[in-house]
Design a protein around this motif. Structure first.
Motif, PDB file in Angstrom:
ATOM      1  N   ASP A   1       0.890  -1.276  -0.088  1.00  0.00           N
ATOM      2  CA  ASP A   1       0.070   0.065   0.058  1.00  0.00           C
ATOM      3  C   ASP A   1       0.799   1.256  -0.049  1.00  0.00           C
ATOM      4  OD1 ASP A   1      -2.173  -1.666   0.376  1.00  0.00           O
ATOM      5  OD2 ASP A   1      -3.012  -0.836   2.146  1.00  0.00           O
ATOM      6  N   THR A   2       2.080   1.153   0.591  1.00  0.00           N
ATOM      7  CA  THR A   2       2.895   2.430   0.785  1.00  0.00           C
ATOM      8  C   THR A   2       3.680   2.613  -0.621  1.00  0.00           C
ATOM      9  OG1 THR A   2       4.693   0.918   1.393  1.00  0.00           O
ATOM     10  CG2 THR A   2       3.415   1.832   2.968  1.00  0.00           C
ATOM     11  N   ILE A   3       3.451   1.708  -1.739  1.00  0.00           N
ATOM     12  CA  ILE A   3       4.088   1.863  -2.992  1.00  0.00           C
ATOM     13  C   ILE A   3       2.955   2.671  -4.006  1.00  0.00           C
ATOM     14  CG2 ILE A   3       5.289   1.159  -4.947  1.00  0.00           C
ATOM     15  CD1 ILE A   3       6.506  -1.063  -2.895  1.00  0.00           C
ATOM     16  N   ASP A   4       3.208   3.870  -4.556  1.00  0.00           N
ATOM     17  CA  ASP A   4       2.029   4.388  -5.101  1.00  0.00           C
ATOM     18  C   ASP A   4       1.714   3.643  -6.360  1.00  0.00           C
ATOM     19  OD1 ASP A   4       1.406   6.455  -3.247  1.00  0.00           O
ATOM     20  OD2 ASP A   4       2.653   7.983  -4.306  1.00  0.00           O
ATOM     21  N   SER A   5       2.691   3.187  -7.261  1.00  0.00           N
ATOM     22  CA  SER A   5       2.280   2.523  -8.248  1.00  0.00           C
ATOM     23  C   SER A   5       1.754   1.415  -8.429  1.00  0.00           C
ATOM     24  CB  SER A   5       3.551   2.590  -9.190  1.00  0.00           C
ATOM     25  OG  SER A   5       4.626   1.585  -8.503  1.00  0.00           O
ATOM     26  N   CYS A   6       1.814   0.680  -7.117  1.00  0.00           N
ATOM     27  CA  CYS A   6       1.518  -0.568  -6.896  1.00  0.00           C
ATOM     28  C   CYS A   6      -0.095  -1.130  -6.841  1.00  0.00           C
ATOM     29  CB  CYS A   6       2.295  -1.236  -5.648  1.00  0.00           C
ATOM     30  SG  CYS A   6       2.094  -2.891  -5.395  1.00  0.00           S
ATOM     31  N   ARG A   7      -0.447  -2.259  -7.335  1.00  0.00           N
ATOM     32  CA  ARG A   7      -1.844  -2.471  -7.360  1.00  0.00           C
ATOM     33  C   ARG A   7      -1.769  -3.900  -7.192  1.00  0.00           C
ATOM     34  NH1 ARG A   7      -5.722  -3.773 -11.552  1.00  0.00           N
ATOM     35  NH2 ARG A   7      -3.983  -3.322 -13.284  1.00  0.00           N
ATOM     36  N   VAL A   8      -2.715  -4.349  -6.215  1.00  0.00           N
ATOM     37  CA  VAL A   8      -2.678  -6.028  -5.970  1.00  0.00           C
ATOM     38  C   VAL A   8      -4.166  -6.410  -6.287  1.00  0.00           C
ATOM     39  CG1 VAL A   8      -2.856  -7.527  -3.942  1.00  0.00           C
ATOM     40  CG2 VAL A   8      -1.230  -5.650  -4.110  1.00  0.00           C
ATOM     41  N   THR A   9      -4.303  -7.533  -6.973  1.00  0.00           N
ATOM     42  CA  THR A   9      -5.751  -8.160  -7.253  1.00  0.00           C
ATOM     43  C   THR A   9      -5.494  -9.652  -6.648  1.00  0.00           C
ATOM     44  OG1 THR A   9      -5.095  -9.007  -9.439  1.00  0.00           O
ATOM     45  CG2 THR A   9      -5.872  -6.596  -9.247  1.00  0.00           C
ATOM     46  N   GLY A  10      -6.931 -10.220  -6.477  1.00  0.00           N
ATOM     47  CA  GLY A  10      -7.030 -11.396  -5.999  1.00  0.00           C
ATOM     48  C   GLY A  10      -7.422 -11.421  -4.664  1.00  0.00           C
ATOM     49  N   LYS A  11      -7.302 -12.261  -3.801  1.00  0.00           N
ATOM     50  CA  LYS A  11      -7.839 -12.408  -2.285  1.00  0.00           C
ATOM     51  C   LYS A  11      -6.709 -12.938  -1.513  1.00  0.00           C
ATOM     52  CE  LYS A  11     -11.927 -13.367   0.238  1.00  0.00           C
ATOM     53  NZ  LYS A  11     -13.187 -14.012   0.479  1.00  0.00           N
ATOM     54  N   ILE A  12      -6.481 -12.184  -0.478  1.00  0.00           N
ATOM     55  CA  ILE A  12      -5.786 -12.639   0.879  1.00  0.00           C
ATOM     56  C   ILE A  12      -6.528 -12.711   2.112  1.00  0.00           C
ATOM     57  CG2 ILE A  12      -3.548 -12.583   2.200  1.00  0.00           C
ATOM     58  CD1 ILE A  12      -2.315 -11.446  -0.452  1.00  0.00           C
ATOM     59  N   THR A  13      -6.606 -13.714   2.848  1.00  0.00           N
ATOM     60  CA  THR A  13      -7.204 -13.790   4.032  1.00  0.00           C
ATOM     61  C   THR A  13      -6.162 -13.954   5.234  1.00  0.00           C
ATOM     62  OG1 THR A  13      -7.871 -16.347   3.810  1.00  0.00           O
ATOM     63  CG2 THR A  13      -9.600 -14.573   3.171  1.00  0.00           C
ATOM     64  N   LEU A  14      -6.414 -13.660   6.353  1.00  0.00           N
ATOM     65  CA  LEU A  14      -5.866 -13.867   7.664  1.00  0.00           C
ATOM     66  C   LEU A  14      -6.826 -14.491   8.543  1.00  0.00           C
ATOM     67  CD1 LEU A  14      -3.713 -13.802   9.676  1.00  0.00           C
ATOM     68  CD2 LEU A  14      -4.323 -11.201  10.063  1.00  0.00           C
TER      69      LEU A  14
ATOM     70  N   ASP B   1     -10.894 -10.983   5.138  1.00  0.00           N
ATOM     71  CA  ASP B   1     -10.159 -10.435   3.911  1.00  0.00           C
ATOM     72  C   ASP B   1      -9.386  -9.068   4.275  1.00  0.00           C
ATOM     73  OD1 ASP B   1      -9.520  -9.327   1.446  1.00  0.00           O
ATOM     74  OD2 ASP B   1     -11.520  -9.348   0.876  1.00  0.00           O
ATOM     75  N   ILE B   2      -7.958  -9.186   3.973  1.00  0.00           N
ATOM     76  CA  ILE B   2      -7.230  -8.180   4.415  1.00  0.00           C
ATOM     77  C   ILE B   2      -7.202  -6.885   3.555  1.00  0.00           C
ATOM     78  CG2 ILE B   2      -5.806  -9.874   5.778  1.00  0.00           C
ATOM     79  CD1 ILE B   2      -3.494  -9.404   3.620  1.00  0.00           C
ATOM     80  N   TYR B   3      -7.841  -7.196   2.264  1.00  0.00           N
ATOM     81  CA  TYR B   3      -7.895  -6.330   1.575  1.00  0.00           C
ATOM     82  C   TYR B   3      -9.178  -5.506   1.493  1.00  0.00           C
ATOM     83  CZ  TYR B   3      -3.296  -6.570  -0.364  1.00  0.00           C
ATOM     84  OH  TYR B   3      -1.802  -6.829  -0.354  1.00  0.00           O
ATOM     85  N   ASP B   4      -9.975  -5.982   2.510  1.00  0.00           N
ATOM     86  CA  ASP B   4     -11.356  -5.421   2.636  1.00  0.00           C
ATOM     87  C   ASP B   4     -11.140  -3.994   2.864  1.00  0.00           C
ATOM     88  OD1 ASP B   4     -13.761  -4.419   3.994  1.00  0.00           O
ATOM     89  OD2 ASP B   4     -14.562  -6.467   4.047  1.00  0.00           O
ATOM     90  N   PRO B   5     -12.037  -2.923   2.405  1.00  0.00           N
ATOM     91  CA  PRO B   5     -11.817  -1.558   2.739  1.00  0.00           C
ATOM     92  C   PRO B   5     -12.136  -1.315   4.033  1.00  0.00           C
ATOM     93  CG  PRO B   5     -13.540  -1.675   0.801  1.00  0.00           C
ATOM     94  CD  PRO B   5     -12.856  -3.171   1.287  1.00  0.00           C
ATOM     95  N   ASP B   6     -12.704  -2.007   4.727  1.00  0.00           N
ATOM     96  CA  ASP B   6     -12.940  -1.492   6.138  1.00  0.00           C
ATOM     97  C   ASP B   6     -11.611  -1.897   7.321  1.00  0.00           C
ATOM     98  OD1 ASP B   6     -15.521  -0.459   5.334  1.00  0.00           O
ATOM     99  OD2 ASP B   6     -16.370  -2.378   5.808  1.00  0.00           O
TER     100      ASP B   6
END
Ligand SMILES: Nc1ncnc2c1ncn2[C@@H]1O[C@H](COP(=O)(O)OP(=O)(O)OP(=O)(O)O)[C@@H](O)[C@H]1O
Ligand SMILES: [Mg+2]
Length: 271
Positions: free
Chosen positions: A74-87, A91-96
Motif C-alpha cells: 500500500d505504501t508504494i504508489d504505483s502498486c496494485r494488488v488483485t486477488g484475495k488474501i485472508t488472515l 479478507d485483509i484487502y477489505d476496505p474496512d
C-alpha cells in the motif's frame, strides 16, 4: 547448536502442522507496478506454526508477495494488488480493514536491522504502548523483558536497557527488531532476508531464534540462501518470473522437487 534435532517439541509441532488449518490464504494474487506485472495469479497458503520459506532468483517477486501479506505494498504508489488474501477468515484487502491493526497482527522484520534511534527499552515499549497493550509501567517492563527473552537477547542487554538500540552489534540489532515485532503479540511474522546483513555467527543465532519462534508464531521468510531455507523452514515456495512454480515440504523440495525449474535453481543452474 543442534537446532534441527528431532526433539519431542519438534515432533509435536510437525504433527500439529500436518493437522493444521491455513493461517493465511492467498488466492489468485497478482501484483502490478504501474503497467508492469510482477506476480501472476499466485495461490499460496501459509500454515500456522510453520516456517514457510520463499525462494527464487532475484526479481522473481518474493518480496512483492511477502509485502502483500500485511499490505506493505500500500505504501508504494504505483502498486496494485488483485486477488484475495485472508488472515484466518478475514479478507485483509477489505476496505474496512484497519491497516495499522493488520500490521500488528502480521508483523515484519526487514533485511537491514532498523532499530529506532532510541533506547533498547523504548524500541520494544513503543509498539505495545501505542497499541494499548500495557496498563502500567510494570506491565510494560514485563512486555519488554518477555519480548527480549523470546528474541534471545535479554541476557545480553538487561543491564543496558537505557542505552541506544543503534549501539548494539548488527546481529543484536536484528534480534532487537525481532523482539520489537514480537512485543505487539503478532500472529504472523514476515521476514525479508533477515540475515543478509549479518555475519555467520549472528546468522546462526537468528536462525535458531526463527526455529524457536515457530512454537508461538507463524513465520514467512524470504531468503537467498538455500541452506538457510533448508535449516529453518518446514515448507518452501519457489518463485520464478512472477510465478509460484512449486510449494512443497522443505525436505522434499531440496531432495526431490516436482518442478524442473526448482531443480535447476537448487542445483545453481540459474539465479
Ligand atoms: N517499488 C517498485 N516499483 C516498480 N517495480 C518494482 C518495485 N518493487 C519491485 N518491482 C519489480 O517487481 C519485480 C519483483 O520484485 P521483488 O522485489 O518482489 O523481487 P525479489 O524476488 O524480492 O528479488 P530480490 O531477490 O532481488 O530481492 C521485479 O521485476 C522488480 O523490478
Ligand atoms: Mg526481495
Amino acid at each position: 547448536m543442534n537446532m534441527m534435532s528431532e526433539t519431542a517439541v519438534e515432533k509435536a509441532l510437525d504433527q500439529k502442522m500436518t493437522e493444521m488449518k491455513y493461517k493465511m490464504i492467498g488466492k489468485d494474487v497478482s501484483v502490478y507496478y504501474g503497467e508492469k506485472r510482477a506476480l501472476f495469479d499466485v495461490n499460496l497458503n501459509v500454515r500456522e506454526h510453520t516456517v514457510t520459506a520463499l525462494i527464487g532468483p532475484s526479481g522473481c517477486g518474493k518480496s512483492t508477495f511477502l509485502r502483500c501479506l500485511n499490505r506493505m505494498n500500500d505504501t508504494i504508489d504505483s502498486c496494485r494488488v488483485t486477488g484475495k488474501i485472508t488472515l484466518d477468515e478475514m479478507d485483509i484487502y477489505d476496505p474496512d480493514i484497519d491497516v495499522v491493526e493488520l500490521r500488528a497482527r502480521v508483523g515484519m522484520v526487514f533485511q537491514k536491522p532498523n532499530p529506532f534511534p532510541k533506547s533498547i527499552y523504548e524500541n520494544i515499549a513503543y509498539g505495545p504502548r501505542i497499541h494499548g497493550l500495557a496498563r502500567s509501567k510494570a506491565d510494560l517492563d514485563q512486555v519488554v523483558e518477555t519480548s527480549l527473552q523470546k528474541a534471545g537477547l535479554w541476557n545480553e542487554v538487561k543491564d543496558r536497557l537505557q542505552e541506544s538500540g543503534t549501539g548494539l552489534s548488527g546481529g543484536q540489532q536484528q534480534r532487537l527488531c525481532i523482539a520489537r515485532a514480537v512485543a505487539v503479540s503478532p500472529e504472523v511474522i514476515l521476514m525479508d532476508e533477515p540475515c543478509s546483513a549479518l555475519d555467520p555467527i549472528a546468522t546462526a543465532k537468528v536462525e535458531e531464534l526463527i526455529h524457536e519462534l515457530r512454537a508461538n508464531f507463524t513465520i514467512v521468510i524470504v531468503t537467498h540462501s538455500m541452506q538457510q531455507a533448508a535449516r529453518v523452514s518446514q515448507r518452501t515456495a519457489m518463485f520464478h518470473l512472477g510465478l509460484l512454480v512449486e510449494e512443497n515440504d522443505t525436505d522434499k523440495m531440496f531432495t526431490n522437487p516436482d518442478d524442473q525449474r526448482t531443480q535447476d535453481y537448487i542445483m545453481g543452474r540459474f539465479g
